[in-house]
Design a protein around this motif. Structure first.
Motif, PDB file in Angstrom:
ATOM      1  N   UNK A 101       0.964  -1.080  -0.047  1.00  0.00           N
ATOM      2  CA  UNK A 101      -0.069  -0.058   0.077  1.00  0.00           C
ATOM      3  C   UNK A 101       0.908   1.069  -0.157  1.00  0.00           C
ATOM      4  N   UNK A 102       1.879   1.274   0.961  1.00  0.00           N
ATOM      5  CA  UNK A 102       2.604   2.454   1.112  1.00  0.00           C
ATOM      6  C   UNK A 102       3.491   2.945  -0.168  1.00  0.00           C
ATOM      7  N   UNK A 103       4.393   1.665  -0.487  1.00  0.00           N
ATOM      8  CA  UNK A 103       5.070   2.169  -1.838  1.00  0.00           C
ATOM      9  C   UNK A 103       4.091   2.405  -3.032  1.00  0.00           C
ATOM     10  N   UNK A 104       2.984   1.793  -3.222  1.00  0.00           N
ATOM     11  CA  UNK A 104       2.126   2.296  -4.242  1.00  0.00           C
ATOM     12  C   UNK A 104       1.794   3.732  -3.814  1.00  0.00           C
ATOM     13  N   UNK A 105       1.455   4.261  -2.802  1.00  0.00           N
ATOM     14  CA  UNK A 105       1.155   5.770  -2.871  1.00  0.00           C
ATOM     15  C   UNK A 105       2.296   6.384  -2.998  1.00  0.00           C
ATOM     16  N   UNK A 106       3.433   6.089  -2.551  1.00  0.00           N
ATOM     17  CA  UNK A 106       4.544   6.800  -2.845  1.00  0.00           C
ATOM     18  C   UNK A 106       4.596   6.837  -4.338  1.00  0.00           C
ATOM     19  N   UNK A 107       4.729   5.691  -5.046  1.00  0.00           N
ATOM     20  CA  UNK A 107       4.912   6.061  -6.518  1.00  0.00           C
ATOM     21  C   UNK A 107       3.663   6.830  -7.180  1.00  0.00           C
ATOM     22  N   UNK A 108       2.563   6.759  -6.712  1.00  0.00           N
ATOM     23  CA  UNK A 108       1.352   7.587  -7.024  1.00  0.00           C
ATOM     24  C   UNK A 108       1.760   9.253  -7.024  1.00  0.00           C
ATOM     25  N   UNK A 109       2.286   9.251  -5.809  1.00  0.00           N
ATOM     26  CA  UNK A 109       2.756  10.767  -5.512  1.00  0.00           C
ATOM     27  C   UNK A 109       3.823  11.210  -6.590  1.00  0.00           C
ATOM     28  N   UNK A 110       4.824  10.277  -6.637  1.00  0.00           N
ATOM     29  CA  UNK A 110       5.928  10.772  -7.553  1.00  0.00           C
ATOM     30  C   UNK A 110       5.306  10.696  -9.043  1.00  0.00           C
ATOM     31  N   UNK A 111       4.826   9.962  -9.437  1.00  0.00           N
ATOM     32  CA  UNK A 111       4.229  10.010 -10.879  1.00  0.00           C
ATOM     33  C   UNK A 111       3.468  11.180 -10.997  1.00  0.00           C
ATOM     34  N   UNK A 112       2.460  11.576 -10.175  1.00  0.00           N
ATOM     35  CA  UNK A 112       1.567  12.943 -10.224  1.00  0.00           C
ATOM     36  C   UNK A 112       2.511  14.013 -10.403  1.00  0.00           C
ATOM     37  N   UNK A 113       3.285  13.928  -9.371  1.00  0.00           N
ATOM     38  CA  UNK A 113       4.203  15.255  -9.003  1.00  0.00           C
ATOM     39  C   UNK A 113       4.872  15.588 -10.205  1.00  0.00           C
ATOM     40  N   UNK A 114       5.417  14.481 -10.895  1.00  0.00           N
ATOM     41  CA  UNK A 114       6.151  14.635 -12.109  1.00  0.00           C
ATOM     42  C   UNK A 114       5.364  15.083 -13.389  1.00  0.00           C
ATOM     43  N   UNK A 115       4.170  14.480 -13.331  1.00  0.00           N
ATOM     44  CA  UNK A 115       3.366  14.981 -14.328  1.00  0.00           C
ATOM     45  C   UNK A 115       2.820  16.312 -14.266  1.00  0.00           C
ATOM     46  N   UNK A 116       2.742  16.821 -13.100  1.00  0.00           N
ATOM     47  CA  UNK A 116       2.132  18.241 -12.648  1.00  0.00           C
ATOM     48  C   UNK A 116       3.168  19.074 -13.363  1.00  0.00           C
ATOM     49  N   UNK A 117       4.708  18.860 -12.856  1.00  0.00           N
ATOM     50  CA  UNK A 117       5.794  19.580 -13.330  1.00  0.00           C
ATOM     51  C   UNK A 117       5.905  19.672 -14.558  1.00  0.00           C
ATOM     52  N   UNK A 118       5.750  18.699 -15.435  1.00  0.00           N
ATOM     53  CA  UNK A 118       5.781  18.556 -16.811  1.00  0.00           C
ATOM     54  C   UNK A 118       4.660  19.522 -17.471  1.00  0.00           C
ATOM     55  N   UNK A 119       3.613  19.374 -16.975  1.00  0.00           N
ATOM     56  CA  UNK A 119       2.307  20.066 -17.571  1.00  0.00           C
ATOM     57  C   UNK A 119       2.474  21.431 -17.232  1.00  0.00           C
TER      58      UNK A 119
END
Lengths: 237, 331
Positions: free
Chosen positions: B97-115
């Motif tokens: 659960x926690x690693x998946x949440x960390x990954x979701x945070x990382x992927x979304x943060x990266x996507x937000x920065x790219x946008x």
């Protein structure tokens, strides 16, 4: 000795408006130099160009022999030039302490930052009483003190002051100017832009008179104070 | 500045017909409550569960708006990407659960920065409408691009098995689930962390300074671009957590998943006062409860109609929302 700041043939445009039409001046270390002139003469534009908010189309600005015209505004701060803008521009929702901390943004040594804050309190004891108050709740004079204190938090070699006396009562103006002299005595060079030409000339070493984007007159402040042209146009007597 | 109660009184005195409508709604709700208090409290509890997820999305809207005055309509789609990331991490790759949440945070943060870098930064000095339309374009792009066969495909996915066992228990007849407690705990932790960042760290103070006055922030030596990028990263990361929690509560995933929660969270942010962090939380909880009450007592389609009416009413009568900043004074 080379100059601390050297501005050579500066041309700045706002769209099609040719705001600075070839301004040149210099400052030596430890000096107070003032730029005086009417509204729209280009005083604030000159400061904004030095601090990197505006880019010149032509000319250069040398600070300790380094050309600033290609350097970003935040980098210019860390080189030691701090611009205290016209209208004070306090971060109203931030507390006085946070405003001061923002002034030290480019520095990282917590101990030195604390020392600078103590120095600012020595110059502006009133700020210390208001530390946890939002900046926007201060009076105009206090905001000017905060703006200058915030500028000093970067430990600048050169302080650019834009209209520090604007909108202040005469007694406060005197106090602000006394503090400017004090700051200068501690080793900070000061480039002062003022509408209040009499006050500015009384504390400055040298002065430049700007007219429609060019330097019309220059010389030691004491001389300009006696210059009939200056008296008629800017001193109102 | 008057205190809150007296401001509320003044507001309703000026808009007395709103007060009457509000009273009628309260009376109607009271009637329903007397029929079955249990059902009422169940709707409230469900509404809070939904509201805490909305809060995670609304925070991103409000932070980004606060700093660049842009409604980032692609935010709901970042949230959707968070859902997919969590889904793939926990099912296909069997992450915890926690690693998946960390990954979701990382992927979304990266996507937000790219946008932000690709779509919004070049338009920072353009008229605001240009950035707004771009945001809608980015939103459509994400929805349709991710629906392509080689991305997430246009199909519904049922999120099974969930990465954690659902347990429910009843307290005085009201059903709670461990997912609800998880949502509340995670959202609360995020809020505390966010509060700490915004008010106690150098970055957070710089964010508030940049939100107030970008030019002066530059004069302080603040790297304004970096601060704005960080804001997008934090807001998008929160949406990633929201996306993961949302599909735990409503385990059906598709690429248009983010549209409705995104809009609802946007409404919540406007209701609370766009730009205000406490406003985003309170607004989200209220919207979540309104939605569940409307669904329970009226009908499922009515819940959307009611929530969007809230937006219209807020924009008509109090565009700054509950905690919105008044027109600010510039010295």
């Amino acid at each position: 000795m080379t100059a601390l700041l050297e501005v050579n043939d500066l041309h700045v445009f706002y769209g099609a408006i040719h705001a600075l039409q070839g301004i040149s001046f210099h400052m030596d270390e430890g000096e107070i130099v003032t730029l005086i002139g009417a509204n729209g003469a280009g005083k604030s534009t000159t400061l904004k160009t030095i601090s990197g908010l505006l880019r010149p189309r032509q000319g250069n600005i040398l600070f300790q022999d380094r050309d600033l015209t290609k350097v970003s505004a935040p980098k210019i701060v860390s080189l030691g030039i701090v611009h205290v803008p016209e209208g004070r521009k306090i971060f109203a929702p931030l507390t006085v302490r946070e405003n001061l901390e923002m002034g030290a943004y480019s520095r990282s040594d917590a101990k030195e930052i604390r020392a600078s804050m103590q120095q600012v309190f020595a110059s502006f004891p009133r700020l210390q009483e208001r530390l946890s108050q939002p900046g926007g709740t201060l009076s105009g004079g206090e905001q000017q003190m905060l703006a200058m204190g915030r500028g000093l938090m970067a430990n600048p070699k050169l302080l650019l002051l834009d209209e520090p006396s604007m909108g202040l009562a005469p007694l406060l103006v005197e106090e602000i100017f006394r503090i400017i002299v004090e700051i200068n005595a501690q080793g900070t060079s000061i480039l002062l832009v003022e509408q209040n030409a009499a006050m500015a000339l009384s504390i400055a070493d040298r002065a430049y008179v700007l007219e429609t984007g060019t330097v019309a007159l220059e010389g030691p402040a004491a001389e300009l104070l006696e210059n009939p042209q200056v008296k008629a146009a800017y001193l109102g007597r | 500045m008057r205190d809150l109660p007296s401001r509320i009184i003044v507001f309703f005195r000026r808009n007395w017909y709103l007060a009457i409508i509000g009273l009628l709604i309260l009376l109607w709700l009271a009637g329903r409550y007397r029929e079955s208090p249990l059902l009422f409290w169940q709707f409230i509890v469900d509404g809070l569960r939904l509201g805490f997820v909305y809060a995670l999305i609304a925070l991103g809207y409000t932070m980004v708006y606060g700093i660049v005055r842009l409604i980032n309509f692609a935010h709901g789609d970042v949230f959707m990407v968070g859902s997919y990331t969590a889904y793939f991490a926990t099912t296909r790759y069997q992450w915890g659960f926690l690693p998946a949440m960390a990954l979701a945070v990382g992927v979304c943060a990266f996507l937000g920065v790219v946008i932000e870098r690709v779509a919004y930064k070049p338009l920072r000095d353009a008229p605001r409408i240009a950035a707004l339309i771009t945001a809608i374009g980015v939103s459509f792009f994400l929805e349709y691009f991710t629906a392509l066969d080689f991305v997430f495909t246009p199909n519904f996915i049922n999120y099974t098995p969930l990465p954690l066992k659902i347990t429910t228990w009843e307290v005085r007849g009201i059903t709670f689930s461990n997912i609800m407690l998880l949502i509340i705990a995670v959202t609360t932790a995020c809020l505390v962390l966010l509060w700490y960042i915004v008010y106690r760290t150098k970055l957070g103070k710089a964010m508030r300074a940049v939100a107030w006055d970008k030019e002066t922030a530059l004069l302080m030596g603040i790297n304004v671009d970096l601060v704005i990028t960080s804001t997008f990263a934090i807001g998008s990361g929160l949406a990633g957590i929201g996306g993961m929690l949302y599909v735990l509560a409503y385990p059906q995933i598709r690429t248009f998943l983010g549209v409705m929660p995104g809009l609802k969270a946007f409404i919540a942010a406007v209701f609370g006062g766009i730009g205000s962090i406490p406003g985003a939380l309170i607004g989200s909880l209220v919207i979540g409860m309104v939605e569940m009450l409307a669904q329970g007592y009226l009908s499922s389609p009515m819940r959307d109609a009611i929530v969007f009416s809230v937006l219209i009413i807020v924009l008509l009568y109090r565009p700054t929302g509950l905690f919105g900043e008044a027109a600010r004074e510039k010295a």
